[in-house]
Scaffold this active site. Structure first.
Site, PDB file in Angstrom:
ATOM      1  N   GLY A  60      21.496   7.448   6.891  1.00  0.00           N
ATOM      2  CA  GLY A  60      20.176   8.259   6.361  1.00  0.00           C
ATOM      3  C   GLY A  60      21.094   9.561   7.342  1.00  0.00           C
ATOM      4  CB  SER A 116      27.107   7.289  11.262  1.00  0.00           C
ATOM      5  OG  SER A 116      26.449   5.710  10.049  1.00  0.00           O
ATOM      6  CE  LYS A 117      24.413  13.792   5.231  1.00  0.00           C
ATOM      7  NZ  LYS A 117      22.875  13.944   5.394  1.00  0.00           N
ATOM      8  NE  ARG A 118      29.646   4.702   6.901  1.00  0.00           N
ATOM      9  CZ  ARG A 118      30.235   4.925   8.098  1.00  0.00           C
ATOM     10  NH1 ARG A 118      30.682   6.288   8.236  1.00  0.00           N
ATOM     11  NH2 ARG A 118      30.177   4.364   9.810  1.00  0.00           N
TER      12      ARG A 118
END
Length: 475
Positions: free
Chosen positions: A250, A246-248
């Protein structure tokens, strides 16, 4: 006669291309090319609310960057085919495999809450599945509606996944999915089945998140009396802590990695190995080798950890394979972004000092900016271990005098090293006492490329100037 292999990559334009989508596109492409089939592209843009401007253009340019070129001249776009989906949904209603649903949002929300409180799966209760024709006709004139697919509530739906083997779902746990929304747009379930049939897709290779939807799709194929394609569901991509990528934690967009200076050949090589194992020690693959070796049977069932250290290693490998001229050309845009303009020929000498060290190209400016401007530094840094300020001044003067004797036409790394090291040996000078202050004088840094690499890239005039400046700083 064996059916021709046809696959498709069918992304939704809801954002820039995710590394997981790149892997899906790559595996479809490799499987197709390995079997001399066709690789088609389709844009699944039926979720108009989540559609992102520029996402389609980003998708097309990304596929071209990685040479994953599609075979259909006209790309299928779902929002241009609404009438086709309406006809398909009407066909299912007429044959009794689908029904109009007039339930309000309030009723559905109330139903969901009741089921949740009872600990039951939240699913549609079939309230509109058996309305009589008069009630349907009256409601169609007055109420908004969707069309739901009528899933049989008994038996099982089984299929053979090409990666996971035999998979079975109890029909009773399957919801009656909406296939046509009240705005006239189809849902993924209907559109993907209708399109895959029309495109004669032989193999659907997609992410694991679509596995629970597959029995519904198979039942749709059965209701239409169409032959279903083979399915292969790819494992999830995971963060190092084994959570879903997930974007959280990286970057997840391919564009982010390209902007950092990861090379396309490194990135696609890395993506290849996310869930696929060649069964040998080989880790470096160009696209032709990928096509030669790729087999769906070698795709793992378990999730693949997105290990950026491996990506850095691969990118470093490909960066080091570039010629010095190619490497400089790749680095030049990063200097331009930093407001540093220099001739490519000069840049070639400078960036060569870091070609063996950097992991991605956006590191190059910080690593080499001391070449372009003399950075301030603590004078004490010039003094080597047990040496003194006065001794360091004397050593710098000695090395400056010797360097000044070297002809400019012989000012290259190899000759500089030979002449200076011979000089130190003949005069019994300690290497650290002489070369450490020289390095700091040239770079202003504790860690840097070697003295002679730097001196070559700086040139004679600038090198002597910086050593002279260091003597003045210490004096």
């Amino acid at each position: 006669m064996t059916k021709k292999i046809i696959t498709r990559f069918a992304p939704s334009p809801t954002g820039f291309v995710h590394v997981g989508s790149l892997r899906t596109a790559l595996y479809n492409y490799l499987f197709t090319r390995a079997n001399k089939g066709k690789f088609y592209l389709r844009i699944e843009d039926t979720d108009q609310e989540r559609k992102v401007d520029g996402a389609v253009e980003n998708l097309l340019s990304t596929l071209k960057i990685f040479d994953l070129l599609w075979d259909n001249k006209k790309i299928m776009v779902q929002s241009e085919r609404l009438e086709m989906y309406k006809q398909a949904a009407d066909q299912l209603v007429k044959s009794g495999h689908a029904y109009y649903c007039f339930c309000s949002k309030e009723r559905l929300e109330n139903l969901r809450q009741i089921q949740s409180k009872k600990g039951l799966p939240t699913m549609y209760d079939g309230n509109c599945a058996n309305l009589d024709q008069a009630e349907i006709a009256a409601s169609l004139k007055e109420k908004p509606f969707v069309i739901r697919f009528k899933v049989p509530k008994t038996g099982q739906t089984e299929f053979h996944d090409l990666i996971r083997g035999k998979i079975s779902f109890d029909n009773k746990i399957l919801d009656d999915p909406i296939i046509l929304k009240s705005d006239g747009f189809p849902t993924y379930h209907l559109a993907s089945v209708v399109d895959d049939h029309e495109m004669e897709i032989s193999h659907v290779i997609r992410g694991e998140e679509w596995l629970p939807s597959t029995p519904k799709h198979l039942l749709l194929y059965k209701a239409f009396d169409w032959q279903a394609p083979a399915f292969a569901h790819l494992p999830l991509l995971l963060n190092p802590d084994k959570s879903k990528l997930s974007k959280r934690q990286g970057d997840v967009a391919v564009e982010d990695y390209l902007k950092k200076g990861y090379l396309p050949e490194a990135l696609v090589n890395f993506v290849l190995l996310l869930g696929w194992n060649p069964g040998t020690d080989q880790e470096i693959f160009n696209l032709d080798e990928m096509i030669k070796h790729f087999q769906l049977e070698k795709v793992n069932k378990s999730g693949a950890v997105f290990n950026t250290q491996k990506l850095d290693w691969l990118n470093g490998y490909y960066l080091r394979k570039k010629s010095s001229a190619e490497f400089a050309k790749l680095c030049q845009p990063f200097f331009e972004q930093a407001g540093i303009k220099t001739e490519l020929k000069q840049l070639e000498k400078i960036v060569a000092t870091e070609q063996e060290r950097i992991k991605h190209l956006d590191e190059i400016v910080e690593a080499t900016k001391f070449f372009f401007t003399s950075e301030p530094y603590d004078p004490e840094l010039l003094i080597w271990k047990k040496s003194t300020r006065q001794q360091t001044i004397a050593n710098l003067k000695t090395i400056l005098a010797r360097l000044a004797q070297i002809d400019e036409k012989n000012w290259n790394q190899k000759n500089l090293e030979e002449e200076i090291m011979t000089f130190l040996k003949e005069n019994d000078y300690a290497t650290g006492d002489m070369l450490w202050p020289m390095r700091v004088a040239l770079t202003g840094r504790k860690s840097s490329p070697g003295n002679f690499e730097v001196a070559q890239a700086l040139g004679k005039t600038e090198s002597l100037k910086r050593i002279d400046q260091a003597i003045k700083i210490l004096a």
